[in-house]
Design a protein around this motif. Structure first.
Motif, mmCIF file in Angstrom:
data_model
loop_
_atom_site.group_PDB
_atom_site.id
_atom_site.type_symbol
_atom_site.label_atom_id
_atom_site.label_comp_id
_atom_site.label_asym_id
_atom_site.label_seq_id
_atom_site.Cartn_x
_atom_site.Cartn_y
_atom_site.Cartn_z
ATOM 1 N N ILE A 132 0.839 -1.202 0.000
ATOM 2 C CA ILE A 132 0.000 0.000 0.000
ATOM 3 C C ILE A 132 0.873 1.251 0.000
ATOM 4 N N ALA A 133 1.903 1.245 0.834
ATOM 5 C CA ALA A 133 2.799 2.399 0.904
ATOM 6 C C ALA A 133 3.497 2.630 -0.428
ATOM 7 N N ILE A 134 3.967 1.557 -1.056
ATOM 8 C CA ILE A 134 4.648 1.682 -2.350
ATOM 9 C C ILE A 134 3.675 2.204 -3.411
ATOM 10 N N GLN A 135 2.477 1.655 -3.424
ATOM 11 C CA GLN A 135 1.488 2.102 -4.405
ATOM 12 C C GLN A 135 1.127 3.580 -4.212
ATOM 13 N N SER A 136 1.048 4.004 -2.955
ATOM 14 C CA SER A 136 0.723 5.399 -2.680
ATOM 15 C C SER A 136 1.795 6.320 -3.246
ATOM 16 N N VAL A 137 3.059 5.971 -3.018
ATOM 17 C CA VAL A 137 4.169 6.797 -3.524
ATOM 18 C C VAL A 137 4.188 6.788 -5.052
ATOM 19 N N ILE A 138 4.075 5.589 -5.645
ATOM 20 C CA ILE A 138 4.103 5.495 -7.110
ATOM 21 C C ILE A 138 2.931 6.262 -7.720
ATOM 22 N N SER A 139 1.758 6.159 -7.101
ATOM 23 C CA SER A 139 0.584 6.862 -7.627
ATOM 24 C C SER A 139 0.784 8.367 -7.591
ATOM 25 N N ARG A 140 1.360 8.869 -6.499
ATOM 26 C CA ARG A 140 1.582 10.310 -6.408
ATOM 27 C C ARG A 140 2.578 10.764 -7.470
ATOM 28 N N LEU A 141 3.641 10.018 -7.663
ATOM 29 C CA LEU A 141 4.615 10.369 -8.692
ATOM 30 C C LEU A 141 3.996 10.293 -10.089
ATOM 31 N N TRP A 142 3.189 9.267 -10.310
ATOM 32 C CA TRP A 142 2.529 9.088 -11.610
ATOM 33 C C TRP A 142 1.622 10.274 -11.915
ATOM 34 N N LEU A 143 0.820 10.690 -10.941
ATOM 35 C CA LEU A 143 -0.168 11.743 -11.155
ATOM 36 C C LEU A 143 0.469 13.127 -11.302
ATOM 37 N N ARG A 144 1.742 13.243 -11.028
ATOM 38 C CA ARG A 144 2.422 14.506 -11.312
ATOM 39 C C ARG A 144 2.583 14.719 -12.814
ATOM 40 N N ARG A 145 2.622 13.619 -13.561
ATOM 41 C CA ARG A 145 2.861 13.711 -15.004
ATOM 42 C C ARG A 145 1.643 13.341 -15.840
ATOM 43 N N PHE A 146 0.756 12.520 -15.242
ATOM 44 C CA PHE A 146 -0.388 12.041 -16.007
ATOM 45 C C PHE A 146 -1.684 12.427 -15.302
ATOM 46 N N GLN A 147 -2.743 12.586 -16.089
ATOM 47 C CA GLN A 147 -4.018 13.014 -15.531
ATOM 48 C C GLN A 147 -4.777 11.864 -14.877
ATOM 49 N N TYR A 148 -4.514 10.635 -15.333
ATOM 50 C CA TYR A 148 -5.249 9.475 -14.837
ATOM 51 C C TYR A 148 -4.286 8.306 -14.650
ATOM 52 N N GLY A 149 -4.730 7.315 -13.871
ATOM 53 C CA GLY A 149 -4.005 6.062 -13.838
ATOM 54 C C GLY A 149 -4.144 5.367 -15.186
ATOM 55 N N PRO A 150 -3.270 4.419 -15.508
ATOM 56 C CA PRO A 150 -3.318 3.792 -16.838
ATOM 57 C C PRO A 150 -4.636 3.071 -17.130
ATOM 58 N N ILE A 151 -5.166 2.330 -16.155
ATOM 59 C CA ILE A 151 -6.429 1.632 -16.391
ATOM 60 C C ILE A 151 -7.591 2.623 -16.386
ATOM 61 N N GLU A 152 -7.518 3.626 -15.529
ATOM 62 C CA GLU A 152 -8.554 4.659 -15.515
ATOM 63 C C GLU A 152 -8.611 5.389 -16.857
ATOM 64 N N TRP A 153 -7.459 5.614 -17.469
ATOM 65 C CA TRP A 153 -7.408 6.278 -18.771
ATOM 66 C C TRP A 153 -8.099 5.440 -19.844
ATOM 67 N N LEU A 154 -7.788 4.153 -19.877
ATOM 68 C CA LEU A 154 -8.423 3.261 -20.846
ATOM 69 C C LEU A 154 -9.926 3.171 -20.593
ATOM 70 N N TRP A 155 -10.293 3.095 -19.329
ATOM 71 C CA TRP A 155 -11.715 3.012 -18.957
ATOM 72 C C TRP A 155 -12.446 4.284 -19.367
ATOM 73 N N ARG A 156 -11.795 5.418 -19.199
ATOM 74 C CA ARG A 156 -12.410 6.690 -19.577
ATOM 75 C C ARG A 156 -12.611 6.775 -21.089
ATOM 76 N N MET A 157 -11.640 6.307 -21.853
ATOM 77 C CA MET A 157 -11.792 6.327 -23.302
ATOM 78 C C MET A 157 -12.903 5.389 -23.759
ATOM 79 N N ALA A 158 -13.024 4.238 -23.099
ATOM 80 C CA ALA A 158 -14.117 3.323 -23.434
ATOM 81 C C ALA A 158 -15.470 3.956 -23.114
#
Length: 336
Positions: A296-322
């Motif tokens: 959980i701690a690792i995912q929290s850190v990775i998610s925060r770093l990811w969201l600095r550059r991207f608007q959505y998580g990778p699966i959320e992005w695909l889901w949004r396009m669908a």
């Protein structure tokens, strides 16, 4: 039908940081419950030789059946957010919601190969079945039906899968009535709900002690879980008004904004680890719970770093396009 240029000028809805943090909080709790199932912890040990530890009791009385109702309720809220977003764009929400749930079913179908106990398919089916009510019934009908079905499910079965339709409708109806704003304010109504839930939690937890075992399979455990879910949500909302808010947002908001990606990612990581570590041969729940905490701690850190550059998580992005049937910008615009 408005032109693409017209829809592009529609101002986005407010994103409720508290709702994202609550979703991340619920996801973390669910992971603690799923880890023993995904890793097949202790399955090769005869039932009469398994040990009950302090960690087992912690999970039974503080975690199991407590977080799934929160997640299901927020799932209903999210459905209403998408519907409201479609209406702001001048788009009828029926097709986007149908596509959204069909895509979720496909994701859940694929996820089942990693974690047979996954529940995304049930969320998708329930969402499709409840969609006519959410779309076309007055909000008081949606909320009333949700509360009625939820109470009936807990009274008759102790919650579980039977409570999903009611929780989805209740979440959608509550969102239509502005519950996110109410929780975010953390005023007197939240204090009253918190106090009432705490008062009910005492007899509910005592009742659970009379039906020992996995609370997912007892009426008392399920009902206690539903009551504790209200305690957790309202308590979280009250803490949100204090200096603790910063820590809660730091840890849980990125998890919640990428909840689907993190949920699926955790299953893949745990399944891969289980190919190496013989979890089936021991039943040290404390060890795998510590592993869940680290993940959980690792995912929290990775998610925060990811969201600095991207608007959505990778699966959320695909889901949004669908959902919207168009390419959605993925990377955040560069700051000039």
């Amino acid at each position: 039908m408005p032109s693409p240029s017209a829809t592009a000028t529609v101002s986005p809805a407010r994103r409720w940081q508290l709702v994202d943090a609550l979703r991340g909080f619920a996801l973390a709790g669910i992971l603690f419950v799923n880890v023993p199932d995904i890793t097949r912890l202790g399955q090769d040990i005869p039932f009469d030789q398994r040990h009950t530890t302090t960690m087992d009791l912690v999970l039974e009385f503080a975690v199991q059946t407590r977080f799934v109702p929160i997640f299901a309720f927020l799932f209903g809220m999210s459905a209403m957010f998408v519907i409201q977003g479609a209406r702001r764009r001048g788009v009828h929400p029926l097709l986007p919601m149908l596509l959204r749930y069909l895509a979720l079913f496909a994701i859940g179908f694929a996820h089942a190969y990693v974690y047979p106990g996954e529940i995304l398919r049930e969320y998708a089916i329930c969402g499709l079945l409840m969609l006519p009510i959410v779309l076309w019934a007055p909000r008081w009908v949606t909320l009333g039906a949700g509360i009625t079905l939820t109470v009936a499910a807990y009274a008759l079965t102790g919650g579980g899968l039977a409570s999903l339709p009611g929780l989805l409708l209740a979440g959608a109806g509550a969102a239509a009535y502005g519950l996110p704003k109410l929780l975010d304010a953390g005023g007197r109504p939240v204090w009253i709900a918190f106090a009432a839930a705490v008062a009910l939690a005492v007899p509910a937890l005592w009742w659970q002690t009379t039906q020992p075992g996995d609370p997912r399979f007892t009426n008392a455990g399920g009902i206690a879980g539903g009551v504790l879910a209200v305690v957790y949500v309202t308590g979280f909302a009250l803490l949100w008004q204090t200096p603790v808010r910063r820590a809660l947002a730091l840890v849980f908001e990125p998890l919640g904004r990428m909840a689907l990606s993190n949920y699926l990612g955790a299953s893949v990581v745990l399944a891969l680890v289980a190919l190496i570590v013989p979890f089936r041969e021991f039943d040290d729940l404390a060890l795998v719970s510590l592993g869940a905490l680290v993940l959980i701690a690792i995912q929290s850190v990775i998610s925060r770093l990811w969201l600095r550059r991207f608007q959505y998580g990778p699966i959320e992005w695909l889901w949004r396009m669908a959902t919207w049937r168009r390419v959605v910008p993925f990377r955040k615009p560069a700051l000039v």
